[in-house]
Design an enzyme around this catalytic site. Structure first.
Site, PDB file in Angstrom:
ATOM      1  N   GLY A   1       0.813  -1.224   0.000  1.00  0.00           N
ATOM      2  CA  GLY A   1       0.000   0.000   0.000  1.00  0.00           C
ATOM      3  C   GLY A   1       0.840   1.265   0.000  1.00  0.00           C
ATOM      4  O   GLY A   1       0.421   2.296   0.505  1.00  0.00           O
TER       5      GLY A   1
ATOM      6  N   ASP B   1      -1.585  10.423  -3.643  1.00  0.00           N
ATOM      7  CA  ASP B   1      -0.437   9.571  -3.959  1.00  0.00           C
ATOM      8  C   ASP B   1       0.480  10.247  -4.971  1.00  0.00           C
ATOM      9  O   ASP B   1       1.678  10.361  -4.777  1.00  0.00           O
ATOM     10  CB  ASP B   1      -0.909   8.221  -4.527  1.00  0.00           C
ATOM     11  CG  ASP B   1      -1.717   7.425  -3.517  1.00  0.00           C
ATOM     12  OD1 ASP B   1      -1.821   7.876  -2.353  1.00  0.00           O
ATOM     13  OD2 ASP B   1      -2.258   6.372  -3.881  1.00  0.00           O
TER      14      ASP B   1
END
Length: 387
Positions: free
Chosen positions: A124, A172
């Site tokens: 992750g 991200d």
């Protein structure tokens, strides 16, 4: 890097010209705040995606990854790029190239690229966004494109949303694009206002621990939480002129929470408001050099995610509680929840003991083996200077 250059030459029969790197990322605090108009606080990591690339004279695109040698060289053409399931990981760089071209950037000839990633698989830490930003920097450099980092970040996110079909937020790509060594980024995902905050970890280490639990629930529960927060916002807007839960102070929330009739929905909103306030406070703590105070906010974040937002689950709780018991300065789940990873700040002299004891306690509690990674905070996506 030498191995990657050699792999490039072996696969493509020529020497690669330019080397690139894009990091992975982890969010230190500010979880499930992004879609509630709040702040997140991610940093780029020292692990990431390395790439060697060379422009071609024709329209051919050839991709190779040392992480997936069994897939060999994946080949396609510049014109008519589309998502192809068999192309697996290569759909990410393909998507970025397609998105750049459709946005008017001149990428008129093909490309050979070899990648190698040392981001732990399934942890992750955002290997997909890392590949996307590595590809963006490759395009900017090799084709001499006039584009700034923020636009590269937006196009990388668009590639993941529209080409790959994953509805991710911008955190991200932003953390990976704008990362700065020994700094985290306070980011408002709505406005993209951001500030770099120094994190001095001279006597401490960042440790990421992977629960290794399959995340079956995350997507459906994620949508459910979003809907609950939207309901809470509507209820509060009867009395308050706000655009998002992120606009609220804790005090304003406490005064008006009675407007949210359903107790469960009220708890979800409380997490969104308090977590956003914690994230802003975290920056003040770090600016004052108060790493213990920052750690306490991480702990409070986990408790809120466990009790008010209910997205942790047995495995994450077991890993965090073991970390607390072993003297972590701060430890919390990071990411969507229901599995995935924790992030802990640990005294540097205790790292080996910490990993051993937390691993044992976690196995005793869950029957699962956790993986541990000691990481450093690194720079964002960039071209590497040749030695």
């Amino acid at each position: 890097m030498q191995e990657l250059k050699q792999a490039f030459e072996n696969q493509f029969g020529v020497k690669g010209e330019t080397s690139f790197f894009a990091p992975g990322r982890v969010n230190l605090i500010g979880e499930h705040t992004d879609y509630n108009g709040g702040h997140v606080f991610p940093c780029a990591l020292s692990v990431g995606t390395y790439a060697v690339a060379k422009k071609r004279q024709d329209e051919k695109l050839r991709f190779y990854s040392m992480n997936f040698p069994e897939l060999g060289v994946i080949e396609t053409e510049l014109s008519g790029l589309s998502y192809v399931e068999e192309h697996d990981w290569a759909n990410y760089p393909k998507g970025v190239i397609d998105t750049f071209r459709k946005s008017g950037y001149e990428v008129e000839t093909g490309l050979d690229v070899a990648f190698f990633g040392n981001i732990p698989n399934g942890a992750g830490l955002s290997s997909s966004a890392s590949i996307e930003l590595a590809t963006s920097v490759i395009l900017k450099e090799l084709y001499d494109l006039s584009i700034d980092k923020i636009d590269m970040i937006k196009l990388s996110q668009k590639a993941e949303n529209e080409f790959v079909g994953v509805n991710c937020g911008i955190m991200d790509q932003f953390a990976i694009g704008m990362g700065k060594r020994d700094h985290a980024i306070l980011l408002n995902c709505d406005t993209l206002d951001f500030q770099h905050t120094p994190i001095s970890l001279t006597d401490h280490s960042l440790i990421i621990a992977n629960t290794n639990k399959r995340r079956g629930l995350a997507d459906s529960k994620y949508n459910e939480r979003r809907n609950q927060c939207e309901e809470a916002l509507k209820a509060l807007q009867q009395n308050l002129d706000i655009h998002s839960l992120g606009d609220l102070s804790k005090e304003a929330f406490e005064e008006n929470k009675h407007l949210i009739e359903d107790p469960m929905t009220q708890k979800r909103a409380k997490h969104a408001v308090y977590e956003n306030n914690r994230t802003i406070e975290a920056v003040d703590k770090l600016n004052a050099g108060d790493i213990e105070g920052f750690g306490q906010l991480m702990n409070d974040s986990h408790v809120s995610l466990r009790d008010d937002y209910e997205v942790t689950g047995k495995e994450l709780d077991a890993l965090v509680e073991a970390a607390w018991n072993e003297g972590a300065i701060g430890s919390r789940m990071t990411g969507a929840g229901f599995g995935g990873c924790t992030i802990s700040i640990v005294d540097q002299s205790q790292v080996d003991t910490f990993i051993e004891r937390v691993g044992e306690a976690y196995y005793h509690e869950t029957g699962l083996e956790a993986d541990f990674y000691v990481v450093e905070i690194g720079d964002g996506a960039k071209k590497l200077e040749e030695e």
